[in-house]
Design an enzyme around this catalytic site. Structure first.
Site, PDB file in Angstrom:
ATOM      1  N   CYS A  79      30.774  19.604  15.507  1.00 30.29           N
ATOM      2  CA  CYS A  79      29.385  19.378  15.903  1.00 30.29           C
ATOM      3  C   CYS A  79      29.105  20.141  17.184  1.00 30.29           C
ATOM      4  O   CYS A  79      29.923  20.182  18.074  1.00 30.29           O
ATOM      5  CB  CYS A  79      29.171  17.887  16.101  1.00 30.29           C
ATOM      6  SG  CYS A  79      27.630  17.446  16.875  1.00 30.29           S
ATOM      7  N   CYS A  82      28.373  17.489  21.364  1.00 29.28           N
ATOM      8  CA  CYS A  82      29.139  16.917  22.475  1.00 29.28           C
ATOM      9  C   CYS A  82      30.235  17.883  22.918  1.00 29.28           C
ATOM     10  O   CYS A  82      31.395  17.723  22.552  1.00 29.28           O
ATOM     11  CB  CYS A  82      29.804  15.609  22.053  1.00 29.28           C
ATOM     12  SG  CYS A  82      28.693  14.228  21.936  1.00 29.28           S
ATOM     13  N   CYS A 165      25.865   9.088  14.735  1.00 24.54           N
ATOM     14  CA  CYS A 165      26.178   9.801  15.976  1.00 24.54           C
ATOM     15  C   CYS A 165      26.349   8.781  17.098  1.00 24.54           C
ATOM     16  O   CYS A 165      25.503   7.896  17.274  1.00 24.54           O
ATOM     17  CB  CYS A 165      25.044  10.763  16.307  1.00 24.54           C
ATOM     18  SG  CYS A 165      25.129  11.409  17.976  1.00 24.54           S
ATOM     19  N   GLN A 316      11.393  11.591  27.330  1.00 24.03           N
ATOM     20  CA  GLN A 316      12.788  11.751  27.773  1.00 24.03           C
ATOM     21  C   GLN A 316      13.721  11.001  26.825  1.00 24.03           C
ATOM     22  O   GLN A 316      13.432   9.865  26.449  1.00 24.03           O
ATOM     23  CB  GLN A 316      12.957  11.212  29.196  1.00 24.03           C
ATOM     24  CG  GLN A 316      12.156  11.951  30.254  1.00 24.03           C
ATOM     25  CD  GLN A 316      12.735  13.307  30.627  1.00 24.03           C
ATOM     26  OE1 GLN A 316      13.858  13.656  30.252  1.00 24.03           O
ATOM     27  NE2 GLN A 316      11.961  14.094  31.345  1.00 24.03           N
ATOM     28  N   TYR A 345       3.586  20.554  33.094  1.00 26.16           N
ATOM     29  CA  TYR A 345       4.504  20.220  31.998  1.00 26.16           C
ATOM     30  C   TYR A 345       4.636  18.695  31.939  1.00 26.16           C
ATOM     31  O   TYR A 345       5.736  18.146  31.969  1.00 26.16           O
ATOM     32  CB  TYR A 345       5.889  20.855  32.185  1.00 26.16           C
ATOM     33  CG  TYR A 345       5.863  22.319  32.550  1.00 26.16           C
ATOM     34  CD1 TYR A 345       5.941  23.292  31.562  1.00 26.16           C
ATOM     35  CD2 TYR A 345       5.768  22.727  33.880  1.00 26.16           C
ATOM     36  CE1 TYR A 345       5.915  24.634  31.897  1.00 26.16           C
ATOM     37  CE2 TYR A 345       5.732  24.072  34.215  1.00 26.16           C
ATOM     38  CZ  TYR A 345       5.814  25.028  33.224  1.00 26.16           C
ATOM     39  OH  TYR A 345       5.801  26.342  33.560  1.00 26.16           O
ATOM     40  N   GLU A 366      -0.313  20.118  30.108  1.00 25.74           N
ATOM     41  CA  GLU A 366       0.715  20.074  29.060  1.00 25.74           C
ATOM     42  C   GLU A 366       0.230  20.856  27.838  1.00 25.74           C
ATOM     43  O   GLU A 366      -0.941  20.809  27.492  1.00 25.74           O
ATOM     44  CB  GLU A 366       0.987  18.590  28.725  1.00 25.74           C
ATOM     45  CG  GLU A 366       1.570  18.300  27.365  1.00 25.74           C
ATOM     46  CD  GLU A 366       2.990  18.803  27.186  1.00 25.74           C
ATOM     47  OE1 GLU A 366       3.809  18.682  28.122  1.00 25.74           O
ATOM     48  OE2 GLU A 366       3.270  19.329  26.096  1.00 25.74           O
ATOM     49  N   ASP A 424       8.048  20.231  35.621  1.00 18.35           N
ATOM     50  CA  ASP A 424       9.159  19.741  34.787  1.00 18.35           C
ATOM     51  C   ASP A 424       9.201  20.572  33.507  1.00 18.35           C
ATOM     52  O   ASP A 424       8.916  20.076  32.420  1.00 18.35           O
ATOM     53  CB  ASP A 424       8.927  18.251  34.481  1.00 18.35           C
ATOM     54  CG  ASP A 424      10.073  17.634  33.704  1.00 18.35           C
ATOM     55  OD1 ASP A 424      11.094  18.319  33.464  1.00 18.35           O
ATOM     56  OD2 ASP A 424       9.954  16.447  33.324  1.00 18.35           O
ATOM     57  N   CYS A 451      15.822  20.995  33.474  1.00 21.43           N
ATOM     58  CA  CYS A 451      16.899  20.640  32.546  1.00 21.43           C
ATOM     59  C   CYS A 451      17.828  21.832  32.317  1.00 21.43           C
ATOM     60  O   CYS A 451      18.643  21.808  31.405  1.00 21.43           O
ATOM     61  CB  CYS A 451      16.335  20.112  31.235  1.00 21.43           C
ATOM     62  SG  CYS A 451      15.132  21.210  30.502  1.00 21.43           S
TER      63      CYS A 451
END
Ligand code: SAH
Length: 502
Positions: A79, A82, A165, A316, A345, A366, A424, A451
């Site tokens: 996968c 992770c 998951c 989020q 954003y 946005e 953001d 991010c």
């Protein structure tokens, strides 16, 4: 010595790259080894050899690293999700703190001493499993012709079946089981990317962690009903045996919204633009509480807001950490009740509405129209009157306002020179036109929520060259077991600093 493909080597892993791959050297030759952990000594097999480096596959761990832990999930290696599951959580946090630090130094060009002075320790998670409130499972067909759901094997589009998951909500498994059983019984074909045939493409599941509300949205390759207003679509059959599927799904506790999203395009984009509600509400709700980030354990402050979230809106994915992230943003924004703030954003207006509680006026921008509809609704429902929202690209809306305001076509000195701008952006960071306009607007403070530390570092360089300085930086782990890291950064205007001193 010349190495070639399929050679076996023994290597000690001394570092980790930004994608989580282990890095080690054999006689000056650098090896990048996926799934190897810093501190491992391992036997690896070369898969791609270049002049001074090679990519290798982990064959066998000879001496495990003290940071190596047992994987929780049996399919973690196939996968793409992770990348850090076999690295202890404490060490994952070290990795992420260093990733932000390295990017600020190497991409942003900031001095290591400055970076060490402004960086605060990463905010970790209490439990890095079962934290995601959103899952998007691709649906396909296995060799025996059975419908399967799972995830794409790293860098491919072949589906590895796994409906549980360990990052997602417990409920996902039961929801997917119901949908797969239904597909088998009614012979509903899964979508096939190579032919463009078949009906069900993806299943989106969202859960409000505070509210317990569940949303299921099936992404379908079906043009029936295209263009028909969604209010009328309740009577429409988008799926064979639709009522039976709804009867089964609605039995699950918390089920609040079931919809289909029509996507007939042959693209990698998951969701189609059209949503038809089949049952229940068009949104689910969730509550976010503000925490005191100065106190140990980050206790609740008593302030909270409830948000409506529709299938197409961004929200989020880690609600527990979101409370800490937003509380940090509020702290960095340093509001006293009078300020004017732009929130670029803004998504469904989550940060905007918390800011509005402490500011004079907040303006949100946005790109997704449904998110702005949610934002306006969220403002109304939370009784907030001092927030306004616009649909559009930040890099277009902000310059347009700037032109009109500075050219006298529109009045609003507060909008032209806000006290604070919060941004953001998605991983690609801010567009240059957006950064330029922010610099022209000269806010006292900029709070940058990011991010992706690489694009953060790139954008901070532009802002600092334009007259700002970094005051505080704090990574927050929103994505435990993955290599991704969220960062909040406070910038202040050097010029206004001068004004204060004079
Ligand atoms: N601040 C919000 C959303 C952050 S995610 C929150 O915390 O929930 C980034 C958001 O930027 C998404 O909602 C995405 O739709 C939006 N977006 C992406 N590109 C954009 C652009 N060019 N201009 C404005 N918004 C954009």
């Amino acid at each position: 010595m010349a190495y070639k493909k399929n050679d076996y080597l023994t290597v000690t892993i001394e570092d980790m790259g930004s994608g989580g791959e282990g890095i080690g050297k054999v006689e000056g030759f650098t090896l990048f080894v996926k799934d190897a952990v810093i501190g491992d000594t391992a036997q690896v097999k070369l898969v791609k050899v270049k002049k001074n480096y090679a990519y290798a596959r982990l064959e066998k761990v000879l001496t495990p690293s003290p940071y190596r832990v047992e994987p929780v999930c049996s399919t973690y290696r196939q996968c793409g999700g992770c990348q850090l599951q076999v690295l202890s959580y404490e060490r994952q946090l070290v990795f992420k703190q260093q990733k932000v630090r390295n990017d600020l130094i190497h991409i942003g060009g900031f001095a290591p001493e400055l970076v060490d002075q402004v960086m605060e320790p990463i905010i970790g998670m209490d439990n890095p499993l079962r934290y995601r409130n959103k899952a998007q499972y691709p649906v396909g067909t296995d060799r025996e012709g059975n419908p399967v759901a799972g995830f794409y094997a790293g860098r491919t589009h072949s589906i590895i079946p796994n409906i549980n998951c360990c990052l997602g909500a417990e409920e996902n498994e039961e929801i997917l089981r119901i949908i797969l059983d239904y597909m088998r019984e009614y012979k509903v074909p899964a979508y096939d990317e190579t032919t463009g045939q078949g009906l069900i493409r993806h299943v989106l599941i969202r859960k409000g962690f505070c509210s317990g509300e569940l949303m299921v949205c099936l992404v379908i390759n079906h043009s029936q009903g295209k263009g028909i207003p969604s209010q009328k679509s309740a009577q429409k059959e988008f799926l064979p045996g639709q009522q039976d599927l709804l009867d089964r799904l609605t039995k699950l506790p918390g089920m609040t919204s079931i919809s289909v999203s029509v996507n007939t395009e042959r693209t990698n984009v998951i969701m189609g633009e059209e949503i038809h509600i089949l049952w229940g509400q068009p949104t689910i709700s969730d509550t976010i509480h503000v925490r005191d980030m100065q106190k140990e354990g980050y206790p609740l402050t008593g302030r909270e807001l409830t948000f409506h979230i529709s299938p197409l809106s961004f929200y989020q994915v880690n609600p527990v950490q979101t409370e800490k992230l937003y509380s940090l943003v509020l702290e960095y924004a340093g509001l006293t009740g009078r300020e004017t703030v732009w929130d670029l954003y803004c998504g469904i207006g989550t940060i905007s509405l918390f800011l509005a509680g402490q500011a004079g006026k907040v303006y949100g921008v946005e790109i997704i129209p449904q998110a702005i509809e949610d934002a306006r609704e969220n403002a109304r429902e939370n009784g907030i009157a001092n927030a306004e929202f616009w649909v559009g690209k930040a890099e277009e809306v902000l310059p347009e306002f700037y032109e009109k305001l500075s050219g006298g076509e529109m009045s609003g000195a507060d909008m032209l020179h806000p006290d604070v701008i919060v941004v953001d952006p998605p991983r690609k960071g801010c567009d240059e036109a957006c950064l330029d306009t922010m610099l022209k607007m000269q806010p006292e403070r900029i709070v940058y929520v990011s991010c992706d530390p690489a694009t953060l570092a790139r954008d901070l360089k532009v802002l600092c060259e334009g007259g700002y300085e970094i005051g505080r930086v704090r990574p927050t782990d929103m994505f435990g077991n993955s290599v991704h890291v969220e960062t909040v950064c406070l910038l202040s205007n050097r010029k206004s600093d001068m004004k204060v001193r004079l």
